[in-house]
Every structure is written in structure tokens, then in C-alpha cells.
Scaffold this active site. Structure first.
Site, short mmCIF file in Angstrom:
data_model
loop_
_atom_site.label_atom_id
_atom_site.label_comp_id
_atom_site.label_asym_id
_atom_site.label_seq_id
_atom_site.Cartn_x
_atom_site.Cartn_y
_atom_site.Cartn_z
N ASP A 45 35.91 47.72 -2.37
CA ASP A 45 34.75 48.33 -3.04
C ASP A 45 34.01 47.29 -3.86
OD1 ASP A 45 32.93 50.21 -4.04
OD2 ASP A 45 34.23 50.65 -5.74
N ASP A 48 32.48 44.52 -1.23
CA ASP A 48 31.29 44.85 -0.44
C ASP A 48 30.03 44.86 -1.31
OD1 ASP A 48 31.39 47.37 -1.68
OD2 ASP A 48 31.95 48.43 0.14
N GLY A 49 30.17 45.33 -2.54
CA GLY A 49 29.02 45.30 -3.45
C GLY A 49 28.61 43.88 -3.80
N ARG A 53 24.94 42.05 -2.68
CA ARG A 53 24.02 41.38 -3.61
C ARG A 53 23.87 39.89 -3.27
NH1 ARG A 53 26.96 44.83 -6.67
NH2 ARG A 53 28.43 43.23 -7.33
N THR A 59 21.38 47.84 2.18
CA THR A 59 20.76 48.70 3.18
C THR A 59 20.82 50.14 2.72
OG1 THR A 59 22.81 49.13 4.40
CG2 THR A 59 21.55 47.16 5.05
N ASP A 66 28.66 53.72 0.53
CA ASP A 66 29.55 53.14 -0.48
C ASP A 66 30.06 54.18 -1.49
OD1 ASP A 66 30.84 50.75 -1.73
OD2 ASP A 66 29.51 51.32 -3.38
N ASP A 70 33.98 55.71 -1.81
CA ASP A 70 34.71 55.69 -3.07
C ASP A 70 35.24 57.07 -3.44
OD1 ASP A 70 33.84 53.08 -3.16
OD2 ASP A 70 32.30 53.45 -4.68
#
Length: 188
Positions: A45, A48-49, A53, A59, A66, A70
């Protein structure tokens, strides 16, 4: 749509049934292995964030999937610990955490439909809640109090962090509701 961050998020979704299946397997280290898979999902988590960035690969699909990923894995973990521990002391904060997730999701969706999503964006309190919640779930899922004969008190720490997460959840609900109240009350 098939960016690296989105693929990592999809991997997290795929981990959910694997996590549940492993956790409930009938072997000695099933809970620890399940906790490890949950930890892996929690790390993805953040990862990927970060990549979205860093690589400028944000997207609409990723923005949708996302938070869904979670909430799905956290909801599964909360249900699993309420089942495993079968005590009011785990069930109450788990209910608070689940109710908060549904409430905030609905609030953000409504605010987004009004073009006001930025007024209820993730805050420091929300991030602190998520950190406490993830660490609590890892500890409670693992069931570990000792490791190789050394006391580590993961379950005890998990209980404490679960209550901290529940308190932060309630606090963040108040903060987000306050930020949205004038719009909810029709006074904006």
C-alpha cells in the site's frame, strides 16, 4: 491503466483470499504466515502510492482501486481477529474501525459528488490511525507473545494499538464530519 503502481494494487487485492486461506490453514505457523501476508499487503500500500507519485503514474483506476483494496484487506483482517479471539474486547474496537471506514468512505463519496473531496482529504490523524491499525492487526493476527524464546508481546501490543486506532478513528470521524458539516447541513 496497467502501470506498475496499479499492478501492485491489484497484487494486494489478489493477496486477500491468499491471506484468509493461509491464516485458517491447519498448521502450526498459519497465523504467523497470515500475519506476514497481511504485512506484505500493508507494505505494498505504501509502495504503490510512492511509485505512483515518483513515476508520475497516477491514474483514475489506481485512485479508485487503492482505497478499495485497503478497505477490503483491513475488513477481512478485522473479521478474522474477531473470529479468532471471540471476545468483546476485540469486537468493540473492530466494529468502531469498520463503521468508521464505511462512514468516511460514504462521506468522501458524497463530498466528491459535490466537487468538495479536498475538504475531507486524508489527514495526519487518518494516517496515524492507519499506522496503529495495521500494526495492531499484524500483532493480533500473528498471535505471537514470544519468538525463539524471547518475549516480544505482539498480541499485547496489538490490543493496545487496536484501542489507539479506535480512538483515532472516532477522532478522525469528528474532524472529517466537522470539515464537511456546513455542506451536509446545506449551509454552504
Amino acid at each position: 491503466m496497467w502501470t506498475v503502481p496499479n499492478l501492485i494494487t491489484l497484487f494486494r487485492v489478489v493477496l486477500i483470499p491468499v491471506f484468509v486461506l493461509v491464516y485458517f490453514m491447519d498448521w502450526k505457523w498459519a497465523h504467523e504466515a497470515g500475519a506476514f501476508i497481511f504485512w506484505l499487503a500493508a507494505i505494498t500500500d505504501w509502495f504503490d502510492g510512492y511509485l505512483a507519485r515518483k513515476l508520475d503514474q497516477n491514474t483514475p483506476f489506481g485512485a479508485f482501486l487503492d482505497p478499495v483494496a485497503d478497505k477490503l484487506i483491513v475488513a477481512a483482517a478485522l473479521l478474522m481477529i474477531t473470529h479468532s479471539y471471540a471476545t468483546l474486547w476485540i469486537t468493540l474496537p473492530a466494529i468502531v474501525l469498520l463503521v468508521r471506514e464505511i462512514y468516511i468512505s460514504a462521506l468522501r463519496e458524497w463530498m466528491g459528488s459535490q466537487g468538495l473531496r479536498d475538504e475531507v482529504k486524508v489527514s495526519f490523524i487518518g494516517k496515524a490511525k492507519t499506522t496503529a491499525q495495521m500494526l495492531a492487526l499484524i500483532g493480533l493476527l500473528s498471535g505471537l507473545e514470544t519468538f525463539m524464546g524471547f518475549p516480544i508481546y505482539w498480541v499485547s501490543l496489538g490490543y493496545i494499538l487496536l484501542y489507539i486506532a479506535a480512538v483515532l478513528s472516532l477522532w478522525s470521524m469528528v474532524v472529517y464530519t466537522s470539515a464537511a458539516w456546513k455542506h451536509l447541513a446545506g449551509k454552504a
